[in-house]
Write a protein that holds these residues in place. Structure first.
Motif, PDB file in Angstrom:
ATOM      1  N   ILE A  47       0.680  -1.096  -0.083  1.00 12.91           N
ATOM      2  CA  ILE A  47       0.139   0.191  -0.037  1.00 12.91           C
ATOM      3  C   ILE A  47       0.804   1.244  -0.026  1.00 12.91           C
ATOM      4  CG2 ILE A  47      -1.816   1.232   1.239  1.00 12.91           C
ATOM      5  CD1 ILE A  47      -2.628  -1.442  -0.108  1.00 12.91           C
ATOM      6  N   LEU A  48       0.892   1.981  -1.137  1.00 20.87           N
ATOM      7  CA  LEU A  48       1.855   3.156  -1.192  1.00 20.87           C
ATOM      8  C   LEU A  48       1.197   4.234  -0.603  1.00 20.87           C
ATOM      9  CD1 LEU A  48       4.015   4.375  -2.819  1.00 20.87           C
ATOM     10  CD2 LEU A  48       2.603   4.934  -4.749  1.00 20.87           C
ATOM     11  N   GLN A  49       2.193   4.936   0.354  1.00 22.42           N
ATOM     12  CA  GLN A  49       1.854   6.110   0.926  1.00 22.42           C
ATOM     13  C   GLN A  49       2.713   7.320   0.675  1.00 22.42           C
ATOM     14  OE1 GLN A  49       2.650   4.593   4.977  1.00 22.42           O
ATOM     15  NE2 GLN A  49       0.412   3.757   5.195  1.00 22.42           N
ATOM     16  N   PRO A  50       2.253   7.845  -0.442  1.00 23.86           N
ATOM     17  CA  PRO A  50       3.122   8.818  -1.005  1.00 23.86           C
ATOM     18  C   PRO A  50       3.301  10.183  -0.138  1.00 23.86           C
ATOM     19  CG  PRO A  50       1.091   8.735  -2.150  1.00 23.86           C
ATOM     20  CD  PRO A  50       1.256   7.771  -1.385  1.00 23.86           C
ATOM     21  N   GLY A  51       4.382  10.728  -0.337  1.00 26.37           N
ATOM     22  CA  GLY A  51       4.393  12.029   0.577  1.00 26.37           C
ATOM     23  C   GLY A  51       5.564  12.876  -0.041  1.00 26.37           C
ATOM     24  N   ILE A  52       6.239  13.419   0.871  1.00 27.45           N
ATOM     25  CA  ILE A  52       7.540  14.314   0.445  1.00 27.45           C
ATOM     26  C   ILE A  52       8.663  13.386   0.171  1.00 27.45           C
ATOM     27  CG2 ILE A  52       9.144  15.910   0.980  1.00 27.45           C
ATOM     28  CD1 ILE A  52       6.880  17.144   2.702  1.00 27.45           C
ATOM     29  N   LEU A  53       9.244  13.386  -1.130  1.00 32.13           N
ATOM     30  CA  LEU A  53      10.451  12.320  -1.468  1.00 32.13           C
ATOM     31  C   LEU A  53      11.558  13.317  -1.752  1.00 32.13           C
ATOM     32  CD1 LEU A  53       8.353   9.974  -3.771  1.00 32.13           C
ATOM     33  CD2 LEU A  53       9.089   9.724  -1.426  1.00 32.13           C
ATOM     34  N   ASP A  54      12.940  12.831  -1.487  1.00 26.29           N
ATOM     35  CA  ASP A  54      13.881  13.419  -1.853  1.00 26.29           C
ATOM     36  C   ASP A  54      14.197  13.262  -3.230  1.00 26.29           C
ATOM     37  OD1 ASP A  54      14.630  14.069   0.854  1.00 26.29           O
ATOM     38  OD2 ASP A  54      15.836  12.316   1.140  1.00 26.29           O
ATOM     39  N   ASP A  55      13.754  12.247  -4.123  1.00 26.23           N
ATOM     40  CA  ASP A  55      13.989  11.881  -5.082  1.00 26.23           C
ATOM     41  C   ASP A  55      12.672  11.479  -5.960  1.00 26.23           C
ATOM     42  OD1 ASP A  55      14.681  11.158  -7.899  1.00 26.23           O
ATOM     43  OD2 ASP A  55      15.448   9.142  -7.071  1.00 26.23           O
ATOM     44  N   LYS A  56      12.169  12.441  -6.376  1.00 25.49           N
ATOM     45  CA  LYS A  56      10.736  12.536  -7.020  1.00 25.49           C
ATOM     46  C   LYS A  56      10.648  11.242  -8.096  1.00 25.49           C
ATOM     47  CE  LYS A  56      10.474  16.779  -8.039  1.00 25.49           C
ATOM     48  NZ  LYS A  56      10.156  18.065  -8.545  1.00 25.49           N
ATOM     49  N   SER A  57      11.642  10.934  -8.714  1.00 24.13           N
ATOM     50  CA  SER A  57      11.486  10.010  -9.840  1.00 24.13           C
ATOM     51  C   SER A  57      11.519   8.570  -9.297  1.00 24.13           C
ATOM     52  CB  SER A  57      12.890  10.217 -10.846  1.00 24.13           C
ATOM     53  OG  SER A  57      13.881   9.824  -9.998  1.00 24.13           O
ATOM     54  N   ALA A  58      11.581   8.480  -7.726  1.00 20.25           N
ATOM     55  CA  ALA A  58      11.349   7.145  -7.208  1.00 20.25           C
ATOM     56  C   ALA A  58       9.925   6.598  -7.612  1.00 20.25           C
ATOM     57  CB  ALA A  58      11.640   7.320  -5.775  1.00 20.25           C
ATOM     58  N   LEU A  59       9.072   7.093  -7.572  1.00 20.60           N
ATOM     59  CA  LEU A  59       7.605   6.910  -8.032  1.00 20.60           C
ATOM     60  C   LEU A  59       7.421   6.453  -9.313  1.00 20.60           C
ATOM     61  CD1 LEU A  59       5.592   9.396  -5.745  1.00 20.60           C
ATOM     62  CD2 LEU A  59       6.066   6.968  -5.141  1.00 20.60           C
ATOM     63  N   ASP A  60       8.451   6.682 -10.108  1.00 19.63           N
ATOM     64  CA  ASP A  60       8.447   6.376 -11.770  1.00 19.63           C
ATOM     65  C   ASP A  60       8.031   4.638 -11.848  1.00 19.63           C
ATOM     66  OD1 ASP A  60       8.239   8.829 -12.376  1.00 19.63           O
ATOM     67  OD2 ASP A  60      10.154   8.879 -13.090  1.00 19.63           O
ATOM     68  N   ASN A  61       8.671   4.041 -11.074  1.00 14.02           N
ATOM     69  CA  ASN A  61       8.755   2.514 -11.104  1.00 14.02           C
ATOM     70  C   ASN A  61       7.589   2.007 -10.174  1.00 14.02           C
ATOM     71  OD1 ASN A  61      10.665   2.459 -13.154  1.00 14.02           O
ATOM     72  ND2 ASN A  61      12.189   2.854 -11.666  1.00 14.02           N
TER      73      ASN A  61
END
Length: 61
Positions: A16-30
């Motif tokens: 279950i993905l819990q998106p939030g603030i990420l250091d690397d925005k491209s991490a969600l691409d995969n």
């Protein structure tokens, strides 16, 4: 960033993905989701994500 549990198939099951603030925005691409849950609670101004399975509640195991 995500959680898992016995109700989701254990450690090797669904995440279950819990998106939030990420250091690397491209991490969600995969990490594209495979489905949407609880769609009856979606606000009317947000549309379904094209190509994702739609479930009114928890999907079958």
């Amino acid at each position: 960033m995500y959680r898992w549990g016995d109700g989701f198939g254990g450690k090797e099951g669904m995440r279950i993905l819990q998106p939030g603030i990420l250091d690397d925005k491209s991490a969600l691409d995969n990490l594209r989701p495979a489905l949407e849950m609880f769609i009856e609670d979606r606000v009317k101004w947000i549309s379904a994500v094209e190509g994702l399975a739609q479930h009114e509640g928890m999907p079958p195991p």
